[in-house]
Design a protein around this motif. Structure first.
Motif, short mmCIF file in Angstrom:
data_model
loop_
_atom_site.label_atom_id
_atom_site.label_comp_id
_atom_site.label_asym_id
_atom_site.label_seq_id
_atom_site.Cartn_x
_atom_site.Cartn_y
_atom_site.Cartn_z
N ILE A 6 0.73 -1.06 0.10
CA ILE A 6 0.07 0.01 -0.01
C ILE A 6 0.96 1.33 0.02
CG2 ILE A 6 -1.96 1.35 1.37
CD1 ILE A 6 -2.94 -1.21 2.32
N PHE A 7 1.60 1.24 0.85
CA PHE A 7 2.61 2.65 0.99
C PHE A 7 3.65 2.64 -0.19
CE2 PHE A 7 1.00 2.30 5.27
CZ PHE A 7 0.50 3.51 5.47
N GLY A 8 4.11 1.46 -0.39
CA GLY A 8 5.06 1.54 -1.59
C GLY A 8 4.28 2.15 -2.75
N ALA A 9 3.23 1.52 -3.04
CA ALA A 9 2.66 2.13 -4.42
C ALA A 9 2.31 3.63 -4.38
CB ALA A 9 1.25 1.12 -4.74
N LEU A 10 1.77 4.01 -3.05
CA LEU A 10 1.33 5.19 -2.54
C LEU A 10 2.56 6.23 -2.97
CD1 LEU A 10 -0.89 7.17 -1.60
CD2 LEU A 10 0.07 6.77 0.73
N ILE A 11 3.61 5.89 -2.46
CA ILE A 11 4.68 6.91 -2.87
C ILE A 11 5.07 7.04 -4.03
CG2 ILE A 11 7.23 6.96 -2.40
CD1 ILE A 11 5.75 7.81 0.11
N GLY A 12 4.98 5.95 -4.93
CA GLY A 12 5.24 6.07 -6.23
C GLY A 12 4.45 6.76 -7.02
N PHE A 13 2.98 6.75 -6.55
CA PHE A 13 2.14 7.40 -7.36
C PHE A 13 2.26 9.07 -6.91
CE2 PHE A 13 -2.15 9.58 -7.80
CZ PHE A 13 -2.36 8.91 -8.89
N ILE A 14 2.54 9.20 -5.75
CA ILE A 14 2.92 10.63 -5.31
C ILE A 14 4.10 11.30 -5.82
CG2 ILE A 14 3.82 12.05 -3.24
CD1 ILE A 14 1.98 10.36 -1.35
N ILE A 15 5.14 10.60 -6.21
CA ILE A 15 6.09 10.93 -7.04
C ILE A 15 5.77 11.40 -8.36
CG2 ILE A 15 8.30 10.29 -8.07
CD1 ILE A 15 9.00 8.70 -5.47
N PHE A 16 4.98 10.64 -9.04
CA PHE A 16 4.36 10.98 -10.40
C PHE A 16 3.55 12.31 -10.52
CE2 PHE A 16 5.05 6.50 -11.90
CZ PHE A 16 5.91 6.61 -12.85
N SER A 17 2.69 12.32 -9.35
CA SER A 17 1.87 13.22 -9.35
C SER A 17 2.55 14.75 -9.18
CB SER A 17 0.78 13.03 -8.10
OG SER A 17 0.09 11.85 -8.21
N PHE A 18 3.45 14.63 -8.31
CA PHE A 18 4.34 16.02 -7.96
C PHE A 18 5.38 16.52 -8.73
CE2 PHE A 18 2.05 15.19 -4.10
CZ PHE A 18 1.48 16.40 -3.78
N SER A 19 5.76 15.50 -9.52
CA SER A 19 6.72 15.74 -10.46
C SER A 19 6.63 16.41 -11.89
CB SER A 19 7.57 14.11 -10.86
OG SER A 19 6.64 13.31 -11.55
N GLY A 20 5.06 16.34 -12.17
CA GLY A 20 4.81 16.94 -13.49
C GLY A 20 4.85 16.05 -14.60
N ALA A 21 5.06 14.69 -14.47
CA ALA A 21 5.41 13.54 -15.37
C ALA A 21 3.74 13.44 -15.91
CB ALA A 21 5.87 12.37 -15.01
N LEU A 22 2.65 13.71 -15.11
CA LEU A 22 1.50 13.39 -15.53
C LEU A 22 0.70 14.79 -15.77
CD1 LEU A 22 0.29 10.59 -12.94
CD2 LEU A 22 1.31 10.48 -15.18
N LYS A 23 1.30 15.64 -16.21
CA LYS A 23 0.68 17.08 -16.29
C LYS A 23 -0.03 17.11 -17.68
CE LYS A 23 4.55 19.05 -18.78
NZ LYS A 23 5.74 20.12 -18.82
N HIS A 24 0.01 16.00 -18.52
CA HIS A 24 -0.71 15.98 -19.80
C HIS A 24 -2.19 15.11 -19.52
CE1 HIS A 24 1.65 12.50 -19.42
NE2 HIS A 24 1.02 11.86 -20.37
N VAL A 25 -2.08 14.55 -18.21
CA VAL A 25 -3.42 13.88 -17.89
C VAL A 25 -3.67 13.99 -16.56
CG1 VAL A 25 -2.12 12.06 -17.47
CG2 VAL A 25 -4.44 11.47 -17.73
N ALA A 26 -4.84 14.13 -16.01
CA ALA A 26 -5.34 14.56 -14.81
C ALA A 26 -4.94 13.56 -13.84
CB ALA A 26 -6.79 14.83 -14.78
#
Length: 439
Positions: A260-280
């Motif tokens: 749970i926390f492993g996947a959560l950290i991974g998703f947070i990194i994507f969210s705050f890095s701007g790698a997903l800025k082209h999709v919500a």
């Protein structure tokens, strides 16, 4: 009739009849309670109480799904797919295709084995690694049922014989501890040796799947695969972010012991890095949860089913009834103990959870028939492992389905459960019986 036998057979029958596994588990749980002498309200209460046991796994699947979808939008999975497809060569001659096919299968097997010990992430890698390779598998005309068998082999056989990672938990912390708590007096060195012969059954099943059953090419609809793949441009910056997210996910999971926390950290990194800025971010998260929702609900329902089965008390009576059937036939005793273990694990969906249930009765029963210490280890260990491969509610089948069905072309029952049941449970029965008789 025994409530466990009826419930497991009903659950399997409904699943084979294409009834949704969640419904099959829920209905079978209520039937188990009623047949076991519980009232309808008691059955419902036991089922509801047990649901919480599957919540952690379900949430893990949901967050892993979100992380997997975020990873696909980073462009890394697109890059992997393109690189592997390029290995096929422009001419795609038979020898080159065959070489890539074997390389891919061996890589998947190595990852499945490593996920149990070297990098103990269990099934967390499947929804991340497998979906981007579906296009490659289609090009190779690789039967996904074979891939499911390869994944399940790596997930199950590894913990049966290697006392490292999850294997250490299964062999030492659970199997050895429960055997000795019932006065067997086994030592650690005996466990892997005793489980080696049953593991040969798993190897036999894998070889049959690879070289006989699923060696022929199988076609899949490429348009469905492409529709499931996000159209992404490969960016060097996003690839670096994806690599950091994967490494962080792995480190956090190893430190906390929680997917749970492993996947959560991974998703947070994507969210705050701007790698997903082209999709919500919300769209990505919802896509991931939807992808894993069915598997999560199956795991929750399986926990409720297991709670009702245990509450009936018929697991003990099922094993006790063996004594009346067996008489003094040692060979029959070994076979029936393994068969009952198959029924119990098929219903509960976890070999790790089966051992504490059966060891209390199996150890005295085996000792009364004169089985040696190593033979008793093989009997209990194999009886628990039986059904892990081939159970509709086991993560050893749900994990492969999570990756292989990303485009909707891999049925959980028909393409994961039935193939793994046939290729692994039957050989395990045979080799487990041989181990009990010769050790």
């Amino acid at each position: 009739m025994n409530a466990v036998v009826i419930a497991v057979c009903l659950m399997l029958g409904l699943s084979l009849a294409r009834v949704n596994v969640v419904i099959a588990l829920t209905v079978s749980a209520l039937v188990a309670g009623l047949v076991g002498g519980m009232s309808l309200q008691q059955s419902v209460d036991a089922f509801n109480t047990g649901l919480g046991g599957g919540a952690q796994i379900a949430l893990s699947y949901a967050l892993l799904g979100a992380f997997a979808v975020a990873l696909s939008h980073s462009g890394l999975t697109t890059l992997i797919s393109r690189k592997v497809i390029s290995l096929l060569g422009k001419e795609q001659n038979g020898a080159n295709m065959n070489r890539v096919r074997w390389t891919l299968l061996l890589a998947i097997l190595a990852m499945a084995v490593s996920s149990q010990n070297l990098l103990p992430i269990h099934i967390a890698f499947i929804p991340i690694l497998i979906p981007p390779l579906l296009h490659v598998m289609s090009k190779l005309k690789l039967d996904r049922r074979l891939v499911a068998c390869v994944l399940t082999f790596g997930l199950v056989t590894t913990y049966m014989i290697l006392p490292i990672g999850f294997g250490g938990i299964f062999l030492n912390d659970i199997l050895l501890a429960n055997l000795n708590s019932n006065n067997l007096n086994a030592v650690r060195e005996q466990i892997p040796t005793a489980m080696m012969i049953p593991a040969m059954g798993m190897i036999t099943g894998l070889l049959v799947a690879v070289f006989i059953t699923y060696r022929k090419p199988r076609e899949y609809k490429e348009e469905q695969i492409l529709a499931a793949e996000p159209e992404e441009t490969v960016s060097g910056r996003n690839i670096v972010i994806a690599a950091i997210a994967i490494a962080s996910t792995l480190v956090v999971q190893l430190i906390t012991g929680s997917m749970i926390f492993g996947a959560l950290i991974g998703f947070i990194i994507f969210s705050f890095s701007g790698a997903l800025k082209h999709v919500a971010d919300q769209d990505v998260f919802n896509q991931g949860v939807r992808m894993m929702a069915n598997i999560g609900f199956i795991m929750i329902s399986a926990a409720g089913f297991a709670a009702v089965v245990k509450a009936t008390g018929d697991v003990s009576s099922l094993v006790d009834s063996l004594s009346n059937i067996i008489g003094d036939n040692k060979a029959l005793a070994a076979f029936l103990m393994l068969l009952v273990g198959l029924l119990i694990t098929m219903g509960i969906g976890s070999s790790f959870s089966t051992i504490p249930i059966i060891a209390t009765i199996y150890v005295p029963l085996a000792m009364s028939f004169g089985f040696s210490v190593t033979a008793t280890i093989a009997l209990v260990g194999t009886a628990a492992a039986l059904g892990d491969a081939g159970s509709p509610a086991s993560d050893s089948t749900l994990g492969p389905t999570a990756g292989l069905n990303a485009d909707g072309q891999h049925d959980h029952i028909k393409d994961s459960v039935i193939p793994t049941f046939i290729h692994y449970n039957i050989p395990l029965l045979v080799f487990g019986w041989i181990a009990a008789m010769v050790l």
